[in-house]
Scaffold this motif. Sequence first.
Motif, PDB file in Angstrom:
ATOM      1  N   ALA A 186       4.351  13.680  -0.683  1.00 13.38           N
ATOM      2  CA  ALA A 186       5.374  12.630  -0.669  1.00 13.38           C
ATOM      3  C   ALA A 186       4.683  11.332  -0.287  1.00 13.38           C
ATOM      4  O   ALA A 186       3.626  11.335   0.348  1.00 13.38           O
ATOM      5  CB  ALA A 186       6.493  12.960   0.309  1.00 13.38           C
ATOM      6  N   GLU A 187       5.268  10.225  -0.684  1.00  8.34           N
ATOM      7  CA  GLU A 187       4.691   8.923  -0.346  1.00  8.34           C
ATOM      8  C   GLU A 187       5.782   7.920  -0.053  1.00  8.34           C
ATOM      9  O   GLU A 187       6.936   8.104  -0.446  1.00  8.34           O
ATOM     10  CB  GLU A 187       3.786   8.418  -1.463  1.00  8.34           C
ATOM     11  N   THR A 188       5.369   6.860   0.638  1.00  9.08           N
ATOM     12  CA  THR A 188       6.282   5.761   0.940  1.00  9.08           C
ATOM     13  C   THR A 188       5.478   4.462   0.921  1.00  9.08           C
ATOM     14  O   THR A 188       4.302   4.460   1.262  1.00  9.08           O
ATOM     15  CB  THR A 188       6.969   5.986   2.315  1.00  9.08           C
ATOM     16  N   PRO A 189       6.106   3.367   0.503  1.00 16.06           N
ATOM     17  CA  PRO A 189       5.376   2.095   0.478  1.00 16.06           C
ATOM     18  C   PRO A 189       5.256   1.493   1.880  1.00 16.06           C
ATOM     19  O   PRO A 189       6.081   1.742   2.761  1.00 16.06           O
ATOM     20  CB  PRO A 189       6.232   1.214  -0.432  1.00 16.06           C
ATOM     21  N   PHE A 190       4.226   0.670   2.045  1.00 10.41           N
ATOM     22  CA  PHE A 190       4.009  -0.065   3.281  1.00 10.41           C
ATOM     23  C   PHE A 190       3.439  -1.432   2.901  1.00 10.41           C
ATOM     24  O   PHE A 190       2.495  -1.500   2.121  1.00 10.41           O
ATOM     25  CB  PHE A 190       3.034   0.667   4.212  1.00 10.41           C
ATOM     26  N   VAL A 191       4.009  -2.502   3.451  1.00  7.85           N
ATOM     27  CA  VAL A 191       3.572  -3.862   3.124  1.00  7.85           C
ATOM     28  C   VAL A 191       2.773  -4.419   4.295  1.00  7.85           C
ATOM     29  O   VAL A 191       3.229  -4.398   5.448  1.00  7.85           O
ATOM     30  CB  VAL A 191       4.783  -4.773   2.810  1.00  7.85           C
TER      31      VAL A 191
ATOM     32  N   PHE B 110       0.845  -1.183   0.000  1.00  9.36           N
ATOM     33  CA  PHE B 110       0.000   0.000   0.000  1.00  9.36           C
ATOM     34  C   PHE B 110       0.881   1.234   0.000  1.00  9.36           C
ATOM     35  O   PHE B 110       2.098   1.140   0.164  1.00  9.36           O
ATOM     36  CB  PHE B 110      -0.904   0.007   1.237  1.00  9.36           C
ATOM     37  N   THR B 111       0.274   2.401  -0.159  1.00 18.84           N
ATOM     38  CA  THR B 111       1.005   3.656  -0.149  1.00 18.84           C
ATOM     39  C   THR B 111       0.542   4.510   1.023  1.00 18.84           C
ATOM     40  O   THR B 111      -0.651   4.689   1.232  1.00 18.84           O
ATOM     41  CB  THR B 111       0.767   4.433  -1.460  1.00 18.84           C
ATOM     42  N   ILE B 112       1.512   5.003   1.779  1.00 17.44           N
ATOM     43  CA  ILE B 112       1.236   5.999   2.803  1.00 17.44           C
ATOM     44  C   ILE B 112       1.628   7.337   2.178  1.00 17.44           C
ATOM     45  O   ILE B 112       2.729   7.481   1.657  1.00 17.44           O
ATOM     46  CB  ILE B 112       2.035   5.751   4.089  1.00 17.44           C
ATOM     47  N   GLY B 113       0.718   8.298   2.213  1.00 19.13           N
ATOM     48  CA  GLY B 113       0.971   9.607   1.617  1.00 19.13           C
ATOM     49  C   GLY B 113       0.977  10.704   2.660  1.00 19.13           C
ATOM     50  O   GLY B 113       0.379  10.572   3.730  1.00 19.13           O
ATOM     51  N   ALA B 114       1.665  11.800   2.336  1.00 16.63           N
ATOM     52  CA  ALA B 114       1.706  12.985   3.189  1.00 16.63           C
ATOM     53  C   ALA B 114       1.529  14.197   2.288  1.00 16.63           C
ATOM     54  O   ALA B 114       2.273  14.370   1.324  1.00 16.63           O
ATOM     55  CB  ALA B 114       3.028  13.067   3.938  1.00 16.63           C
TER      56      ALA B 114
END
Length: 120
Positions: free
Chosen positions: A112-117, A101-105
Motif C-alpha cells: 500500500a502507498e500514500t502520498p507525502f508532500v 513523494f510516496t511512502i510505501g508499506a
Amino acid sequence: MAVLLAGCAAQGTALPPPVVAALSSTAAPSPAAQLAALPVAGPAGGEVRLGGDGFPAHGRVVFTFHGQPVGDVTADAVGRFAGVPVRVPDAFRDSAPGTQFTIGATSGPVYAETPFVLTR
C-alpha cells in the motif's frame, strides 16, 4: 526452433504452453491494504506517523520513503498498525518544497502507498 515446432506439430505431439513469469521492481498496490500518514506534509528530517490495515496478520511491514527504507513494524492479529513513527530522510532536504513523494508499506505480496508532500 521454428523447424522443430513445425516437426512436432506434424507428428501430432502438442507442446505444453510456455511458463511466463513477470517480475517487477515495484509492486502494485493491493486493493485490500491501506496506508495513511499524519501529517501528510512536512520537512526532510521530520517525523511522520503511519497507520494501516489489510496487511497479513502478525506480518512484518516494511516502510519506504521514495524507495528508501525508513522503518518497519509487526502488524497485529487482524493486520493493522497505528501511530508508527518514521523520519523523512534527510537526503531529500534539497528537494523543492511542494514535491510529492510516496511512502510505501510492504508485507510479503501486500503493498500500500500514500502520498507525502515535502515542505521547508
